[in-house]
Scaffold this active site. Structure first.
Site, PDB file in Angstrom:
ATOM      1  N   GLY A  21       0.771  -1.238   0.000  1.00  0.00           N
ATOM      2  CA  GLY A  21       0.000   0.000   0.000  1.00  0.00           C
ATOM      3  C   GLY A  21       0.799   1.283   0.000  1.00  0.00           C
ATOM      4  O   GLY A  21       0.287   2.329   0.399  1.00  0.00           O
ATOM      5  N   ASN A  23       1.804   3.117  -2.597  1.00  0.00           N
ATOM      6  CA  ASN A  23       1.190   4.076  -3.511  1.00  0.00           C
ATOM      7  C   ASN A  23      -0.107   4.624  -2.945  1.00  0.00           C
ATOM      8  O   ASN A  23      -0.390   5.824  -3.050  1.00  0.00           O
ATOM      9  CB  ASN A  23       0.939   3.429  -4.880  1.00  0.00           C
ATOM     10  CG  ASN A  23       2.126   3.530  -5.805  1.00  0.00           C
ATOM     11  OD1 ASN A  23       2.752   4.572  -5.915  1.00  0.00           O
ATOM     12  ND2 ASN A  23       2.444   2.429  -6.459  1.00  0.00           N
ATOM     13  N   MET A 103      -3.710  -6.863  -7.343  1.00  0.00           N
ATOM     14  CA  MET A 103      -3.125  -7.988  -8.073  1.00  0.00           C
ATOM     15  C   MET A 103      -4.172  -8.839  -8.802  1.00  0.00           C
ATOM     16  O   MET A 103      -3.981 -10.031  -8.991  1.00  0.00           O
ATOM     17  CB  MET A 103      -2.313  -8.854  -7.110  1.00  0.00           C
ATOM     18  CG  MET A 103      -1.217  -8.100  -6.381  1.00  0.00           C
ATOM     19  SD  MET A 103      -0.128  -7.164  -7.494  1.00  0.00           S
ATOM     20  CE  MET A 103       0.709  -8.504  -8.339  1.00  0.00           C
ATOM     21  N   LEU A 105      -6.765  -8.796 -12.371  1.00  0.00           N
ATOM     22  CA  LEU A 105      -7.190  -8.107 -13.584  1.00  0.00           C
ATOM     23  C   LEU A 105      -8.610  -7.585 -13.401  1.00  0.00           C
ATOM     24  O   LEU A 105      -9.473  -8.278 -12.854  1.00  0.00           O
ATOM     25  CB  LEU A 105      -7.149  -9.057 -14.780  1.00  0.00           C
ATOM     26  CG  LEU A 105      -5.779  -9.369 -15.385  1.00  0.00           C
ATOM     27  CD1 LEU A 105      -5.935 -10.414 -16.483  1.00  0.00           C
ATOM     28  CD2 LEU A 105      -5.139  -8.110 -15.944  1.00  0.00           C
ATOM     29  N   ILE A 106      -8.835  -6.363 -13.845  1.00  0.00           N
ATOM     30  CA  ILE A 106     -10.164  -5.777 -13.782  1.00  0.00           C
ATOM     31  C   ILE A 106     -10.980  -6.276 -14.975  1.00  0.00           C
ATOM     32  O   ILE A 106     -10.509  -6.269 -16.115  1.00  0.00           O
ATOM     33  CB  ILE A 106     -10.076  -4.244 -13.798  1.00  0.00           C
ATOM     34  CG1 ILE A 106      -9.299  -3.753 -12.569  1.00  0.00           C
ATOM     35  CG2 ILE A 106     -11.472  -3.623 -13.820  1.00  0.00           C
ATOM     36  CD1 ILE A 106      -9.940  -4.100 -11.250  1.00  0.00           C
ATOM     37  N   ASN A 120      -4.321   2.633 -13.671  1.00  0.00           N
ATOM     38  CA  ASN A 120      -3.355   1.662 -13.153  1.00  0.00           C
ATOM     39  C   ASN A 120      -1.955   2.229 -13.325  1.00  0.00           C
ATOM     40  O   ASN A 120      -1.709   3.049 -14.212  1.00  0.00           O
ATOM     41  CB  ASN A 120      -3.464   0.338 -13.907  1.00  0.00           C
ATOM     42  CG  ASN A 120      -2.535  -0.720 -13.331  1.00  0.00           C
ATOM     43  OD1 ASN A 120      -2.473  -0.904 -12.117  1.00  0.00           O
ATOM     44  ND2 ASN A 120      -1.807  -1.421 -14.184  1.00  0.00           N
ATOM     45  N   HIS A 122       2.127   1.055 -13.788  1.00  0.00           N
ATOM     46  CA  HIS A 122       2.974  -0.088 -14.156  1.00  0.00           C
ATOM     47  C   HIS A 122       4.434   0.350 -14.137  1.00  0.00           C
ATOM     48  O   HIS A 122       4.769   1.434 -14.622  1.00  0.00           O
ATOM     49  CB  HIS A 122       2.600  -0.598 -15.548  1.00  0.00           C
ATOM     50  CG  HIS A 122       3.373  -1.810 -15.947  1.00  0.00           C
ATOM     51  ND1 HIS A 122       3.101  -3.063 -15.409  1.00  0.00           N
ATOM     52  CD2 HIS A 122       4.421  -1.975 -16.784  1.00  0.00           C
ATOM     53  CE1 HIS A 122       3.953  -3.935 -15.924  1.00  0.00           C
ATOM     54  NE2 HIS A 122       4.757  -3.298 -16.756  1.00  0.00           N
TER      55      HIS A 122
END
Length: 212
Positions: A21, A23, A103, A105-106, A120, A122
Site C-alpha cells: 500500500g 502508492n 493484483m 485483472l479488472i 493503473n 505499471h
C-alpha cells in the site's frame, strides 16, 4: 472528458490494493495536504482490498480511510466478485478508481461501469515490459532507461491509453530490488500527477491517445 471536479465538487476516489500500500498511502497523504497540496480536489473515500491480511489496510486505517475486503474466493466468478464491489462503489458515489498494487485483472463489469475512470500504474515505460516482471525484464534486456506508466484500464493487461510516464536510468549494478526501491518515489509522483490531471476535468481519450 473524464473525471469531474466542476463547481468545487471533489473527485471521490476508490483505491484498490492487495499488498503493502505504499502508492495508496502516498496518494492519501497528497490529498490530505489541503489547498496547498497537489490534490486538493480529490477525496479518498474507500480502500478496496482482496487480501484480508494486506498491509495496505493498516496503512490506510491509520490515515482514517475506510476499507472493505472482498476475498475473491468468496465468490463463484469474477463477475459476481466485481458486482459486489460495484455495489459498494455506487453507494459511495465513487468517481474514479486507482489500482495501487491490486493484483487482479479488472473485468468488464467494472470497466463498463467506470469507462476511462480506472487508472493503473505499471513499473515500466509501456508498451515495453508489460506483466508481472517488469524490473527483471528491463535489466535482462539491457535497456538504459526504464520508468513508470500511469494508464487507463481496458480489458487487456497493461494495454490501456497512457496518461503519464516518467523515466528512470537503469544502473549497471541494478538488481530488481534496487531498481524497484529507486522507482517507488517516481511511482508516487506519477500517480499524483495523473490524478491532478483528472481532477482538472480536462482529460479526454480519443482512440489510444490521451489529451489534456
Amino acid at each position: 472528458m473524464t473525471g469531474r471536479s466542476e463547481g468545487g465538487k471533489k473527485l471521490r476516489l476508490a483505491l484498490f490494493a492487495s499488498g503493502s500500500g505504499t502508492n495508496a498511502e502516498a496518494i492519501v497523504r497528497a490529498c490530505r495536504q489541503g489547498d496547498s497540496g497537489p490534490l486538493p480536489m480529490v477525496e479518498p473515500v474507500i480502500v478496496i482490498c482482496d487480501k484480508p491480511q494486506a498491509q495496505v489496510l493498516e496503512r490506510t486505517q491509520s490515515l482514517s480511510v475506510p476499507s472493505r475486503v472482498f476475498p475473491a474466493k468468496d465468490y463463484p466468478d469474477r463477475k459476481s466478485h466485481e458486482e459486489a464491489i460495484l455495489g459498494t462503489l455506487r453507494a459511495l458515489d465513487v468517481d474514479v478508481i486507482c489500482l495501487a498494487g491490486y493484483m487482479r485483472l479488472i473485468g468488464k463489469t467494472l470497466i463498463d461501469a467506470f469507462p476511462w475512470k480506472i487508472l493503473n500504474i505499471h513499473p515500466s515505460l509501456l508498451p515495453s515490459f508489460p506483466g508481472m516482471s517488469a524490473h527483471r525484464d528491463a535489466i535482462e534486456y539491457g535497456v538504459r532507461y526504464t520508468g513508470v506508466t500511469v494508464h487507463f484500464v481496458d480489458e487487456g493487461m497493461d494495454t490501456g491509453p497512457i496518461l503519464v510516464q516518467k523515466v528512470e536510468p537503469v544502473r549497471q549494478d541494478d538488481t530488481e530490488v534496487s531498481l524497484a526501491d529507486r522507482m517507488r518515489p517516481l511511482e508516487h509522483a506519477a500517480y499524483i500527477e495523473a490524478l491532478s490531471l483528472l481532477a482538472s476535468g480536462s482529460v479526454s481519450v480519443v482512440g489510444r491517445r490521451v489529451f489534456f
